[in-house]
Write a protein that holds these residues in place. Structure first.
Motif, short mmCIF file in Angstrom:
data_model
loop_
_atom_site.label_atom_id
_atom_site.label_comp_id
_atom_site.label_asym_id
_atom_site.label_seq_id
_atom_site.Cartn_x
_atom_site.Cartn_y
_atom_site.Cartn_z
N UNK A 191 -34.08 34.02 -32.73
CA UNK A 191 -34.93 35.20 -32.56
C UNK A 191 -34.42 36.05 -31.40
N UNK A 192 -34.47 37.35 -31.56
CA UNK A 192 -34.04 38.26 -30.51
C UNK A 192 -35.19 38.49 -29.53
N UNK A 193 -34.85 39.14 -28.42
CA UNK A 193 -35.84 39.39 -27.37
C UNK A 193 -37.08 40.09 -27.94
N UNK A 194 -36.88 41.15 -28.75
CA UNK A 194 -38.00 41.91 -29.29
C UNK A 194 -38.89 41.03 -30.17
N UNK A 195 -38.29 40.12 -30.92
CA UNK A 195 -39.07 39.22 -31.78
C UNK A 195 -39.95 38.31 -30.94
N UNK A 196 -39.42 37.77 -29.87
CA UNK A 196 -40.21 36.91 -28.99
C UNK A 196 -41.36 37.69 -28.35
N UNK A 197 -41.10 38.95 -27.97
CA UNK A 197 -42.16 39.77 -27.40
C UNK A 197 -43.29 39.97 -28.41
N UNK A 198 -42.94 40.13 -29.69
CA UNK A 198 -43.94 40.37 -30.72
C UNK A 198 -44.83 39.16 -30.96
N UNK A 199 -44.26 37.95 -30.86
CA UNK A 199 -45.05 36.75 -31.16
C UNK A 199 -45.71 36.14 -29.92
N UNK A 200 -45.40 36.67 -28.74
CA UNK A 200 -45.88 36.04 -27.51
C UNK A 200 -47.39 35.86 -27.49
N UNK A 201 -48.14 36.89 -27.88
CA UNK A 201 -49.59 36.82 -27.81
C UNK A 201 -50.17 35.78 -28.77
N UNK A 202 -49.50 35.57 -29.89
CA UNK A 202 -50.01 34.65 -30.91
C UNK A 202 -49.26 33.32 -30.90
N UNK A 203 -48.37 33.14 -29.93
CA UNK A 203 -47.51 31.95 -29.92
C UNK A 203 -48.33 30.67 -29.88
N UNK B 139 -42.52 39.79 -22.16
CA UNK B 139 -43.93 39.62 -22.49
C UNK B 139 -44.32 38.15 -22.38
N UNK B 140 -43.47 37.24 -22.83
CA UNK B 140 -43.76 35.81 -22.70
C UNK B 140 -43.89 35.42 -21.24
N UNK B 141 -43.01 35.94 -20.40
CA UNK B 141 -43.07 35.62 -18.98
C UNK B 141 -44.32 36.20 -18.32
N UNK B 142 -44.82 37.33 -18.82
CA UNK B 142 -46.08 37.87 -18.31
C UNK B 142 -47.22 36.87 -18.55
N UNK C 258 -37.80 35.34 -14.33
CA UNK C 258 -36.54 36.06 -14.51
C UNK C 258 -36.28 36.32 -16.00
N UNK C 259 -36.03 37.57 -16.32
CA UNK C 259 -35.64 37.94 -17.68
C UNK C 259 -34.12 38.00 -17.73
N UNK C 260 -33.53 37.48 -18.82
CA UNK C 260 -32.07 37.58 -18.96
C UNK C 260 -31.74 37.97 -20.39
N UNK C 261 -30.46 38.25 -20.65
CA UNK C 261 -30.05 38.82 -21.93
C UNK C 261 -29.78 37.79 -23.01
N UNK C 262 -30.01 36.51 -22.74
CA UNK C 262 -29.78 35.47 -23.73
C UNK C 262 -28.37 34.94 -23.76
N UNK C 263 -27.48 35.53 -22.97
CA UNK C 263 -26.09 35.09 -22.96
C UNK C 263 -25.55 34.81 -21.57
N UNK C 264 -26.06 35.52 -20.56
CA UNK C 264 -25.50 35.39 -19.22
C UNK C 264 -26.61 35.08 -18.23
N UNK C 265 -26.63 33.86 -17.72
CA UNK C 265 -27.61 33.51 -16.71
C UNK C 265 -27.30 34.25 -15.41
N UNK C 266 -28.31 34.81 -14.74
CA UNK C 266 -28.05 35.54 -13.49
C UNK C 266 -27.43 34.65 -12.42
N UNK C 267 -26.26 35.02 -11.94
CA UNK C 267 -25.56 34.21 -10.94
C UNK C 267 -26.36 34.09 -9.65
#
Length: 229
Positions: free
Chosen positions: A1-13, A84-87, A100-109
């Protein structure tokens, strides 16, 4: 699932999760609590002091409260692709916790290193061609002597497959067997990877759960864990 998909299901997760595990006879909290209890036993056995924890793929924070109870003095960093999930995660606990929000590929150094890195049922949502790369990044963020713990659904368990198939947010999930996931950890540079199978008895048979410690070798538990350092 992409970031936007996770944001959409966060409230009903939470509601979707509860419906998907109804055959287990347990609440969502049970699964988070057993994982953290397992992690605590491993950390105590290693004798490693835990000052900083990373919850990789923290989602809405199901593991946050039991993690705080097990490690009351540790700083916890929650990392996820879904803001949204982190909120929602932040609403559960925010003292000595960073988000921390990240892009799914690169963890913040800049996040630095951690004494304990924990991830639960996250990698089946991540494209498989990114697994080794992300595991390598996790390893680089692990402090000397630190512990990495990974929990996943076991595709060899029929009830697990039923739960995943009936969970809307798992629509695009690709389950990974424990031996294959272990190979990916080793390829990413982890050694001394320990594998255990967990959750053999549903709620109706909870009285039999003390037997699970002698069954961790049996590849039919509903979930499994990989512990590495």
């Amino acid at each position: 699932m992409a970031e936007a998909e996770f944001d959409l299901v966060a409230a009903d997760y939470a509601a979707q999760h509860t419906r998907s595990i109804r055959l287990s006879g347990e609440e969502v909290g049970y699964f988070a609590e057993y994982k953290i209890a397992d992690v605590l036993r491993v950390v105590q056995r290693c004798g490693h002091t835990v000052g900083r924890i990373l919850d990789f793929g923290a989602g809405i924070g199901n593991s946050l409260k039991p993690m705080r109870q097990a490690f009351p003095n540790a700083h916890i960093s929650c990392l996820d692709v879904s803001e949204r999930s982190l909120d929602l995660c932040r609403e559960k606990l925010s003292e000595q916790v960073s988000f921390h929000v990240y892009d799914g590929q690169h963890m913040p150094a800049a996040m630095g290193s951690f004494d304990l890195i924990f991830t639960a049922c996250v990698f089946h949502h991540i494209p498989e061609d990114l697994h080794v790369q992300l595991l390598g990044q996790i390893r680089r963020h692990l402090s000397p002597g630190g512990v990495f713990t990974l929990f996943e659904h076991n595709p060899w368990n029929p009830l697990t497959r039923h739960a995943v198939a009936n969970c809307p947010f798992d629509e695009n999930a690709v389950l990974i067997s424990a031996p294959e996931m272990k190979r990916r950890l080793v390829k990413a540079g982890f050694d001394r990877v320990r594998m255990n199978y967990r959750i053999f008895f549903p709620g109706a048979l909870a009285a039999l759960r003390p037997l699970e410690r002698s069954l961790t070798w049996l590849p039919f538990g509903a979930q499994y864990s990989l512990m590495a350092s």
